[in-house]
Design a protein around this motif. Structure first.
Motif, PDB file in Angstrom:
ATOM      1  N   GLU A  60       0.804  -1.213   0.000  1.00 26.99           N
ATOM      2  CA  GLU A  60       0.000   0.000   0.000  1.00 26.99           C
ATOM      3  C   GLU A  60       0.843   1.272   0.000  1.00 26.99           C
ATOM      4  O   GLU A  60       0.440   2.292   0.546  1.00 26.99           O
ATOM      5  CB  GLU A  60      -0.975   0.008   1.185  1.00 26.99           C
ATOM      6  N   GLU A  61       2.030   1.221  -0.574  1.00 22.64           N
ATOM      7  CA  GLU A  61       2.788   2.437  -0.842  1.00 22.64           C
ATOM      8  C   GLU A  61       2.703   2.723  -2.336  1.00 22.64           C
ATOM      9  O   GLU A  61       2.413   1.837  -3.139  1.00 22.64           O
ATOM     10  CB  GLU A  61       4.227   2.305  -0.369  1.00 22.64           C
ATOM     11  N   HIS A  62       2.981   3.946  -2.720  1.00 17.66           N
ATOM     12  CA  HIS A  62       2.713   4.383  -4.078  1.00 17.66           C
ATOM     13  C   HIS A  62       3.935   4.205  -4.970  1.00 17.66           C
ATOM     14  O   HIS A  62       5.073   4.347  -4.540  1.00 17.66           O
ATOM     15  CB  HIS A  62       2.280   5.845  -4.077  1.00 17.66           C
ATOM     16  N   ASP A  63       3.678   3.925  -6.237  1.00 17.54           N
ATOM     17  CA  ASP A  63       4.764   3.843  -7.211  1.00 17.54           C
ATOM     18  C   ASP A  63       4.704   4.993  -8.211  1.00 17.54           C
ATOM     19  O   ASP A  63       5.446   5.003  -9.194  1.00 17.54           O
ATOM     20  CB  ASP A  63       4.752   2.496  -7.943  1.00 17.54           C
ATOM     21  N   PHE A  64       3.824   5.995  -7.976  1.00 20.59           N
ATOM     22  CA  PHE A  64       3.720   7.126  -8.904  1.00 20.59           C
ATOM     23  C   PHE A  64       3.229   8.362  -8.171  1.00 20.59           C
ATOM     24  O   PHE A  64       2.664   8.287  -7.071  1.00 20.59           O
ATOM     25  CB  PHE A  64       2.756   6.793 -10.046  1.00 20.59           C
ATOM     26  N   GLN A  65       3.454   9.505  -8.804  1.00 20.77           N
ATOM     27  CA  GLN A  65       2.878  10.788  -8.410  1.00 20.77           C
ATOM     28  C   GLN A  65       2.191  11.379  -9.634  1.00 20.77           C
ATOM     29  O   GLN A  65       2.710  11.291 -10.751  1.00 20.77           O
ATOM     30  CB  GLN A  65       3.958  11.762  -7.919  1.00 20.77           C
ATOM     31  N   HIS A  66       1.037  11.988  -9.427  1.00 21.63           N
ATOM     32  CA  HIS A  66       0.257  12.542 -10.541  1.00 21.63           C
ATOM     33  C   HIS A  66      -0.048  13.999 -10.218  1.00 21.63           C
ATOM     34  O   HIS A  66      -0.740  14.298  -9.242  1.00 21.63           O
ATOM     35  CB  HIS A  66      -1.039  11.752 -10.723  1.00 21.63           C
ATOM     36  N   THR A  67       0.467  14.908 -11.029  1.00 24.98           N
ATOM     37  CA  THR A  67       0.281  16.346 -10.825  1.00 24.98           C
ATOM     38  C   THR A  67      -0.491  16.940 -11.986  1.00 24.98           C
ATOM     39  O   THR A  67      -0.188  16.654 -13.143  1.00 24.98           O
ATOM     40  CB  THR A  67       1.637  17.064 -10.704  1.00 24.98           C
ATOM     41  N   LEU A 194      -1.832  21.155 -17.523  1.00 23.17           N
ATOM     42  CA  LEU A 194      -0.576  20.426 -17.608  1.00 23.17           C
ATOM     43  C   LEU A 194      -0.641  19.204 -16.704  1.00 23.17           C
ATOM     44  O   LEU A 194      -1.012  19.310 -15.531  1.00 23.17           O
ATOM     45  CB  LEU A 194       0.588  21.325 -17.187  1.00 23.17           C
ATOM     46  N   THR A 195      -0.291  18.043 -17.237  1.00 21.36           N
ATOM     47  CA  THR A 195      -0.245  16.804 -16.465  1.00 21.36           C
ATOM     48  C   THR A 195       1.200  16.311 -16.427  1.00 21.36           C
ATOM     49  O   THR A 195       1.848  16.196 -17.472  1.00 21.36           O
ATOM     50  CB  THR A 195      -1.138  15.722 -17.083  1.00 21.36           C
ATOM     51  N   ALA A 196       1.693  16.048 -15.221  1.00 19.76           N
ATOM     52  CA  ALA A 196       3.053  15.533 -15.035  1.00 19.76           C
ATOM     53  C   ALA A 196       2.985  14.323 -14.113  1.00 19.76           C
ATOM     54  O   ALA A 196       2.547  14.436 -12.967  1.00 19.76           O
ATOM     55  CB  ALA A 196       3.962  16.605 -14.447  1.00 19.76           C
ATOM     56  N   VAL A 197       3.392  13.179 -14.638  1.00 21.62           N
ATOM     57  CA  VAL A 197       3.342  11.926 -13.878  1.00 21.62           C
ATOM     58  C   VAL A 197       4.765  11.394 -13.717  1.00 21.62           C
ATOM     59  O   VAL A 197       5.504  11.266 -14.697  1.00 21.62           O
ATOM     60  CB  VAL A 197       2.462  10.878 -14.578  1.00 21.62           C
ATOM     61  N   VAL A 198       5.129  11.100 -12.475  1.00 22.74           N
ATOM     62  CA  VAL A 198       6.422  10.476 -12.177  1.00 22.74           C
ATOM     63  C   VAL A 198       6.150   9.046 -11.747  1.00 22.74           C
ATOM     64  O   VAL A 198       5.340   8.810 -10.841  1.00 22.74           O
ATOM     65  CB  VAL A 198       7.176  11.231 -11.066  1.00 22.74           C
ATOM     66  N   GLU A 199       6.828   8.086 -12.383  1.00 24.53           N
ATOM     67  CA  GLU A 199       6.595   6.676 -12.087  1.00 24.53           C
ATOM     68  C   GLU A 199       7.907   5.968 -11.764  1.00 24.53           C
ATOM     69  O   GLU A 199       8.940   6.244 -12.386  1.00 24.53           O
ATOM     70  CB  GLU A 199       5.943   5.970 -13.290  1.00 24.53           C
ATOM     71  N   SER A 252     -11.236  20.734 -11.484  1.00 27.53           N
ATOM     72  CA  SER A 252     -11.162  19.514 -12.293  1.00 27.53           C
ATOM     73  C   SER A 252      -9.767  18.900 -12.305  1.00 27.53           C
ATOM     74  O   SER A 252      -9.585  17.790 -12.809  1.00 27.53           O
ATOM     75  CB  SER A 252     -11.592  19.812 -13.731  1.00 27.53           C
ATOM     76  N   CYS A 253      -8.772  19.608 -11.783  1.00 25.76           N
ATOM     77  CA  CYS A 253      -7.403  19.073 -11.749  1.00 25.76           C
ATOM     78  C   CYS A 253      -7.302  17.941 -10.732  1.00 25.76           C
ATOM     79  O   CYS A 253      -7.881  18.014  -9.642  1.00 25.76           O
ATOM     80  CB  CYS A 253      -6.404  20.174 -11.400  1.00 25.76           C
ATOM     81  N   ARG A 254      -6.556  16.921 -11.088  1.00 29.19           N
ATOM     82  CA  ARG A 254      -6.411  15.739 -10.234  1.00 29.19           C
ATOM     83  C   ARG A 254      -4.951  15.648  -9.762  1.00 29.19           C
ATOM     84  O   ARG A 254      -4.039  15.545 -10.577  1.00 29.19           O
ATOM     85  CB  ARG A 254      -6.798  14.483 -11.010  1.00 29.19           C
ATOM     86  N   ASN A 255      -4.763  15.711  -8.449  1.00 25.36           N
ATOM     87  CA  ASN A 255      -3.423  15.618  -7.882  1.00 25.36           C
ATOM     88  C   ASN A 255      -3.379  14.469  -6.883  1.00 25.36           C
ATOM     89  O   ASN A 255      -4.141  14.455  -5.902  1.00 25.36           O
ATOM     90  CB  ASN A 255      -3.042  16.934  -7.197  1.00 25.36           C
ATOM     91  N   LEU A 256      -2.512  13.518  -7.156  1.00 24.51           N
ATOM     92  CA  LEU A 256      -2.378  12.326  -6.323  1.00 24.51           C
ATOM     93  C   LEU A 256      -0.951  12.235  -5.788  1.00 24.51           C
ATOM     94  O   LEU A 256       0.006  12.223  -6.557  1.00 24.51           O
ATOM     95  CB  LEU A 256      -2.709  11.064  -7.127  1.00 24.51           C
ATOM     96  N   HIS A 257      -0.831  12.195  -4.461  1.00 26.00           N
ATOM     97  CA  HIS A 257       0.445  12.021  -3.758  1.00 26.00           C
ATOM     98  C   HIS A 257       1.381  13.199  -3.955  1.00 26.00           C
ATOM     99  O   HIS A 257       2.590  13.074  -3.710  1.00 26.00           O
ATOM    100  CB  HIS A 257       1.140  10.720  -4.174  1.00 26.00           C
ATOM    101  N   THR A 258       0.855  14.326  -4.383  1.00 25.89           N
ATOM    102  CA  THR A 258       1.669  15.524  -4.567  1.00 25.89           C
ATOM    103  C   THR A 258       0.750  16.728  -4.652  1.00 25.89           C
ATOM    104  O   THR A 258      -0.465  16.581  -4.855  1.00 25.89           O
ATOM    105  CB  THR A 258       2.532  15.408  -5.842  1.00 25.89           C
ATOM    106  N   TRP A 259       1.313  17.940  -4.495  1.00 27.73           N
ATOM    107  CA  TRP A 259       0.499  19.151  -4.518  1.00 27.73           C
ATOM    108  C   TRP A 259       1.317  20.287  -5.116  1.00 27.73           C
ATOM    109  O   TRP A 259       2.398  20.605  -4.635  1.00 27.73           O
ATOM    110  CB  TRP A 259       0.032  19.519  -3.123  1.00 27.73           C
ATOM    111  N   PRO A 260       0.822  20.934  -6.202  1.00 30.72           N
ATOM    112  CA  PRO A 260       1.584  21.994  -6.865  1.00 30.72           C
ATOM    113  C   PRO A 260       1.292  23.379  -6.284  1.00 30.72           C
ATOM    114  O   PRO A 260       0.134  23.736  -6.040  1.00 30.72           O
ATOM    115  CB  PRO A 260       1.100  21.896  -8.315  1.00 30.72           C
ATOM    116  N   VAL A 261       2.346  24.157  -6.069  1.00 27.82           N
ATOM    117  CA  VAL A 261       2.215  25.535  -5.594  1.00 27.82           C
ATOM    118  C   VAL A 261       3.150  26.429  -6.401  1.00 27.82           C
ATOM    119  O   VAL A 261       4.169  25.969  -6.931  1.00 27.82           O
ATOM    120  CB  VAL A 261       2.551  25.668  -4.088  1.00 27.82           C
TER     121      VAL A 261
END
Length: 474
Positions: A60-67, A194-199, A252-261
């Protein structure tokens, strides 16, 4: 697309943002008392850890971040992206034997430090510059990256220069991908999401007995991963201080395991920091901070004093734990009194208090005029009753027992407000402060500790314009 060094102007903008990004990168890296043997330092790295997919699926730990965030690029704009993370480097300690060989030991005691096994973190970066047009076309841009496994050996010498042991540092292979894309949205102005995904794309699979072993997964993980993104021409939209026309698009923006500022220079909006730690726009380090202490849950003044008060033996072990831990010990030991004094507190801003001193008042010992009448009269409280007072919100009286919907964030005073936005709560009291402002004390519904909070008088506080009375409340 180009994967290359940044242009000087981009590098300059990112340099300011990296001051905060470095704090994100090393958040909780090593905690006071900075010794590897401390219980707090045995469970390492809690923020932004992207584990191998095969291990994360079971634990249950994450393998990606979705910004996702909004940007308004100008014509021919480019986007510079910098992915930053730590790579765990496992260190073992060996003692020199009489026959010239080495044996692995739990510690190696030297005159100035005690070397022990430890996972060191080395900074890694993946940099790219792409045109905005590339992001909009097709499926966007994918940047694959990897680092090979390896091993390094470093001799350990005593004061006379004699080899008394060695340190072995081992790297495991890591691999990942950065996926960038953009989509133009409908609205009164040209805006792109803008969508940025780190895997983490590692194919490593836990061996028998490693299914729940986090230590086995960490050397193959991307630790404290986060993104810096900068536009060459144009701007990003704040996720919290959003113009009215764009609020629906931001929602409508979807942010998973991260937060943009927004990051970098205050007043500019061309750099975005996507962090696994919730921050406010344009975060900055306190100018009084003497240096990195890595334990951001503590107050710098207390942390510096407690570190300086460690015993000589504790400092020896801390110096042997890690170069960064050693630097903290040296910083605390060498901090001059004037630097420590600055940590005691700082005034960031002043405001006038209702009923402040008048010019006719007799000055006190600091030359400040005394008021003709007290700025606060305790007897005036007799007219207030928190349990029965009401305040009008949207044309409806609100008081103790009223159910409301929380809509915090109007003043952007607390990044944690985003967790409460849209939640329902019950008003417990209406409070008035000495400046005449009204505050609503509330308990959040479905909070399992609500009864305990109510008994102890520990509430959350909001102003009337941050709540909406519920229509179904009588």
């Amino acid at each position: 697309m180009s994967v290359t060094a940044f242009a000087p102007e981009t590098e300059a903008r990112f340099a300011l943002a990296r001051q905060v990004a470095d704090a994100v990168l090393f958040e909780g890296y090593v905690l006071y008392p900075y010794r590897a043997s401390s219980a707090k330092n045995r469970l390492r790295w809690q923020f932004g850890v992207l584990v191998p997919p095969a291990w994360g699926a079971e634990c249950e730990e994450h393998d990606f971040q979705h910004t996702e965030c909004l940007m308004e690029p100008r014509a021919d704009a480019t986007l510079a992206v910098e992915l930053r993370f730590l790579r765990a480097r496992r260190r073992t300690v060996q003692r020199a034997c009489a026959d010239g060989d080495f044996e692995t030991v739990g510690e190696l005691r030297l005159g100035d430090r005690v070397l022990v096994p430890w996972d060191e973190g080395t900074e890694e970066r993946v940099e790219a510059v792409v045109t905005v047009d590339e992001l909009v076309d097709g499926d966007g841009v994918t940047i694959a990256f990897g680092r090979p496994a390896g091993e390094e050996s470093e001799p350990v010498l005593d004061k006379s220069g004699r080899t008394v042991g060695r340190v072995i540092r081992r790297y495991e292979e890591i691999s990942g991908a950065l996926r960038l894309s953009a989509r133009e949205l409908d609205g009164p102005y040209r805006v792109l999401r803008l969508t940025a995904v780190v895997e983490n794309t590692s194919t490593w699979t836990p061996a028998d007995g490693q299914a729940g072993d986090r230590d086995a997964a960490l050397p193959r993980s991307l630790v404290a991963s986060h993104l810096l993104m900068g536009l060459s021409a144009g701007s990003f939209l704040s996720m919290t201080d959003t113009p009215e026309w764009a609020k629906g698009l931001i929602a409508s923006c979807r942010n998973l395991h991260t937060w943009p500022v927004l990051a970098g220079e205050t007043g500019r909006a061309d750099v975005m920091l996507s962090s696994p730690i919730i921050l406010e726009d344009h975060p900055a380090l306190a100018p009084e901070s003497p240096g990195a202490l890595y334990d951001a849950t503590e107050i710098d003044e207390i942390l510096a004093l407690r570190t300086a008060a460690l015993t000589d033996e504790e400092k020896r072990e801390a110096r042997g734990t890690d170069e960064r831990a050693a630097a903290v010990i040296d910083l605390a030991d060498s901090m001059p009194p004037e630097v420590l004094e600055r940590l005691h507190g700082a005034v960031r801003g002043l405001r006038e208090v209702t009923g402040s001193a008048s010019a006719e008042g007799f000055p006190d010992e600091y030359g400040i005029p005394r008021p003709d009448t007290p700025w606060w009269d305790p007897a005036s409280e007799s007219g207030y009753d928190p349990a029965h007072d009401r305040v009008v919100v949207d044309g409806r009286p609100v008081g103790a027992g009223t159910r409301v919907r929380l809509d915090p964030g109007l003043r952007h005073t607390d990044a944690q407000d985003l967790f409460l936005r849209g939640r329902t709560a019950t008003v417990e009291a209406v409070l008035h402060d000495v400046d005449g402002a009204v505050h609503l004390a509330v308990t959040v519904e479905d909070d399992p500790g609500a009864d305990l909070r109510r008994e102890q008088g520990r509430f959350l506080y909001f102003q009337p314009d941050e709540v909406t009375p519920l229509e179904d409340d009588a």
